[in-house]
Design a protein around this motif. Structure first.
Motif, PDB file in Angstrom:
ATOM      1  N   LEU A  21       0.843  -1.196   0.000  1.00 54.20           N
ATOM      2  CA  LEU A  21       0.000   0.000   0.000  1.00 54.20           C
ATOM      3  C   LEU A  21       0.879   1.247   0.000  1.00 54.20           C
ATOM      4  N   LEU A  59      -3.733  10.234   0.460  1.00 57.43           N
ATOM      5  CA  LEU A  59      -3.876   9.252  -0.613  1.00 57.43           C
ATOM      6  C   LEU A  59      -3.577   7.866  -0.065  1.00 57.43           C
ATOM      7  N   LEU A  60      -4.487   6.917  -0.385  1.00 58.21           N
ATOM      8  CA  LEU A  60      -4.246   5.505  -0.124  1.00 58.21           C
ATOM      9  C   LEU A  60      -4.289   4.834  -1.483  1.00 58.21           C
ATOM     10  N   CYS A  61      -3.192   4.229  -1.909  1.00 55.92           N
ATOM     11  CA  CYS A  61      -3.151   3.702  -3.265  1.00 55.92           C
ATOM     12  C   CYS A  61      -2.445   2.351  -3.276  1.00 55.92           C
ATOM     13  N   ALA A  62      -3.107   1.357  -3.871  1.00 57.98           N
ATOM     14  CA  ALA A  62      -2.455   0.063  -4.048  1.00 57.98           C
ATOM     15  C   ALA A  62      -1.269   0.253  -4.991  1.00 57.98           C
ATOM     16  N   ASP A  65      -0.145  -1.388  -7.314  1.00 56.52           N
ATOM     17  CA  ASP A  65      -0.370  -1.690  -8.741  1.00 56.52           C
ATOM     18  C   ASP A  65      -1.385  -0.719  -9.371  1.00 56.52           C
ATOM     19  N   SER A  66      -1.732   0.342  -8.657  1.00 55.13           N
ATOM     20  CA  SER A  66      -2.750   1.268  -9.193  1.00 55.13           C
ATOM     21  C   SER A  66      -2.262   2.709  -9.279  1.00 55.13           C
ATOM     22  N   ASP A 114      -3.624   5.256 -11.637  1.00 51.14           N
ATOM     23  CA  ASP A 114      -4.998   5.760 -11.468  1.00 51.14           C
ATOM     24  C   ASP A 114      -5.091   6.977 -10.555  1.00 51.14           C
ATOM     25  N   VAL A 115      -3.938   7.408 -10.002  1.00 51.49           N
ATOM     26  CA  VAL A 115      -3.973   8.601  -9.153  1.00 51.49           C
ATOM     27  C   VAL A 115      -4.510   9.796  -9.955  1.00 51.49           C
ATOM     28  N   ALA A 148      -8.508   9.965  -0.498  1.00 52.50           N
ATOM     29  CA  ALA A 148      -8.594   9.390  -1.840  1.00 52.50           C
ATOM     30  C   ALA A 148      -8.063   7.966  -1.773  1.00 52.50           C
ATOM     31  N   VAL A 188      -7.359   4.547  -3.890  1.00 56.46           N
ATOM     32  CA  VAL A 188      -7.174   4.102  -5.269  1.00 56.46           C
ATOM     33  C   VAL A 188      -6.741   2.634  -5.293  1.00 56.46           C
ATOM     34  N   VAL A 232      -7.660   0.017  -3.683  1.00 51.50           N
ATOM     35  CA  VAL A 232      -7.525  -0.757  -2.442  1.00 51.50           C
ATOM     36  C   VAL A 232      -8.783  -1.589  -2.211  1.00 51.50           C
TER      37      VAL A 232
END
Lengths: 359, 359
Positions: free
Chosen positions: A323, A333-336, A338-339, A342-343, B316, B318, B320
């Protein structure tokens, strides 16, 4: 011959939201533990090669304050403000016009402001060799990066080694520049061993690039004369505004490099990283025993392979992995992992909702 | 007979950190979309059964301000402050001592302050039947919850149906109370169909529970007399302090229910939820089309099955999934859904670092 540097710092990257904003693009961010911003590191790394008074920053008019703040030792007149964004050819032209006022001729290093270099001594050695190659004739020298995987986000340089003994060891002729490939093509490039990544770093003489502007981008070349004459006079802003607005929005790659003669490349092995997304923080920062890259006030429990950039409050991560967490005062921002691509959708959403304060 | 309610609101849950703090435990939090706190919902839900002036809140002295704030219509003298935490037996004894000052006898509903009920009409019907059973004799009536899975975090009630025709339909005799079982035992309980979850809701007459205190917890019973006499006098606080400090710290289950006679249970089907962790928010709140439970200023891109409680800033999310996010002004929790039991480790860490302001 005098060596000058032109650092292009006008970009507005969105991939480091929420830390990067329209008012604070990536090159002005500190993304490493040493507390230096990308721009500061770019300037510092030039110290063995270029005197501070010969370093020129070309940026958007909105960012001159940030540049002054982050580079207090730089002469104010070395900060060149583009009246509007016009891609790299007019940007480099503007710098050439100003340097021409100072020196009859000089070597110009043209460098992005938001990349990272891991091995700075090798960087100095490579640029030293590039400078020699530029001085040796009307050569346009570009720094190529040896690809390590089939990246589809960069342009590529196809190089060749011909029998011409006049070319020093380690320098290659450029056969052509190619646009960002699809994955299959990128894989072929990698397999062929005939391609390098285009780093966007260029080395040439002032006189050489001006000749090329004259021959290949005459509209820009003609405008540059007026800009040179006006530099240092009260009319400068007005002249710059008028001429710059008339320039075509064009990249130096397309406008000159793809059409010019005597293009050479030096394959660099100095640990280049374009720091293209939050994922880069794992490459450019040390990870702890759980594989986390952590900064700020953070407690991790059973958390691994994550990138956590704390802000002004405690972040407690429990049982999460892969994460990316980036905290700021007004957005988190919380972003996987692999994503990350998409930010930008978050920013699209903010634009649609007209929430400018967060963009 | 007069029906009174005693709501036990002295708990200090840690499982809702960072929203719950020592200064603001779970029962004072709003965890549903309707804007009501757990305590407010508990009181509201009693309105068909108990007059406001007959509802008593027993809480820790530190929380009387919160109770007054959240229940402005409640008579101030109905807020009973425990000088120190002494588990449920002294807590219920204190309430009985105060109610005795008001009524010769009355039905007492003893209820937790931090559970949720989905079907409030059924709740009213079940308690109405429990009240009748309590009035009918010296019965101790407990509300049992029909188990839906082998929970290891609750105590269980083993019930039996004997031939005794005097027991009304829907009421069962309690054979025994059993402590929290291990998983295997819990599975057996579930399979046997002879066990219910112990909800901690009790119904009895004031006279009945006092008789039981006298017989089974005489130390407490003797202290209660002095507390009743002092209630409403300037000496009350001093007497309460002295007597309460002398009481054993004991649960009503162990101190009385497990040893008493005439224990009955009503299996309830009114959608009980003890809201034991952040995971409960999925059960007690509507989920959107991506299976997310979202509150506050939140943008989700490719995010699913997550629980996101926004605070004062944009969140935000993304790409998850199965993540719990709880934002507050000074701390943010990121917790994998399968790791909620480890949130307490964050609090252990904060205690070790002596960061009281965050606990």
């Amino acid at each position: 011959m005098k060596v000058t540097a032109v650092i292009m710092a006008g970009g507005r990257g969105e991939r480091f939201w929420p830390k990067s904003r329209n008012s604070l693009p990536k090159q002005f961010l500190c993304l490493t533990a040493d507390g230096e911003t990308m721009l500061q590191k770019t300037v510092k790394r030039l110290s063995p090669l270029v005197a501070t008074e010969d370093i020129f920053i070309v940026t958007n008019a909105a960012y001159t304050g940030l540049v002054t703040e982050q580079l207090p030792d730089l002469p104010r007149e070395n900060i060149l403000a583009e009246p509007m964004a016009r891609n790299t050819a007019p940007c480099i032209g503007l710098a050439a016009a100003v340097i021409r006022k100072k020196y009859d001729d000089a070597v110009m290093l043209v460098l992005p402001s938001d990349h990272l270099i891991q091995y700075e001594e090798m960087y100095t050695d490579t640029l030293t060799q590039a400078i020699a190659m530029a001085e040796a004739g009307d050569n346009l020298v570009t720094i190529g990066i040896t690809p390590t995987y089939p990246e589809t986000g960069y342009g590529y340089i196809r190089f060749m080694r011909d029998g011409d003994k006049k070319i020093p060891h380690g320098v290659y002729q450029v056969e052509c520049f190619v646009e960002k490939p699809d994955l299959e093509t990128a894989k072929d490039y990698l397999k062929s061993r005939k391609y390098l990544w285009n780093s966007g770093m260029f080395v040439w003489k002032l006189s050489t690039i001006l000749k090329n502007f004259e021959a290949l981008m005459p509209d820009i070349f003609n405008g540059l004369g007026a800009i040179t004459d006006a530099f240092g006079t009260p009319q400068f802003d007005a002249v710059l505004q008028e001429k710059f607005a008339s320039f075509p929005s064009e990249s130096i790659d397309f406008g000159i490099m793809e059409k010019a003669e005597n293009i050479y490349t030096l394959p660099a092995s100095f640990g280049w990283d374009d720091v293209g997304s939050w994922l880069a923080l794992e490459r450019i920062n040390p990870t702890n025993e759980c594989g986390n890259v952590v900064s700020g006030d953070v407690i991790t429990i059973g958390t691994e392979k994550s990138i956590i950039c704390g802000g002004s409050r405690l972040i407690a991560a429990v049982g999460v992995s892969d994460l990316i967490v980036v905290d700021t005062d007004d957005a988190i921002l919380l972003c996987a992992k692999d994503s990350t691509q998409d930010v930008k959708k978050v920013l699209e959403n903010l634009r649609i909702c007209n929430r400018r304060e967060l963009i």
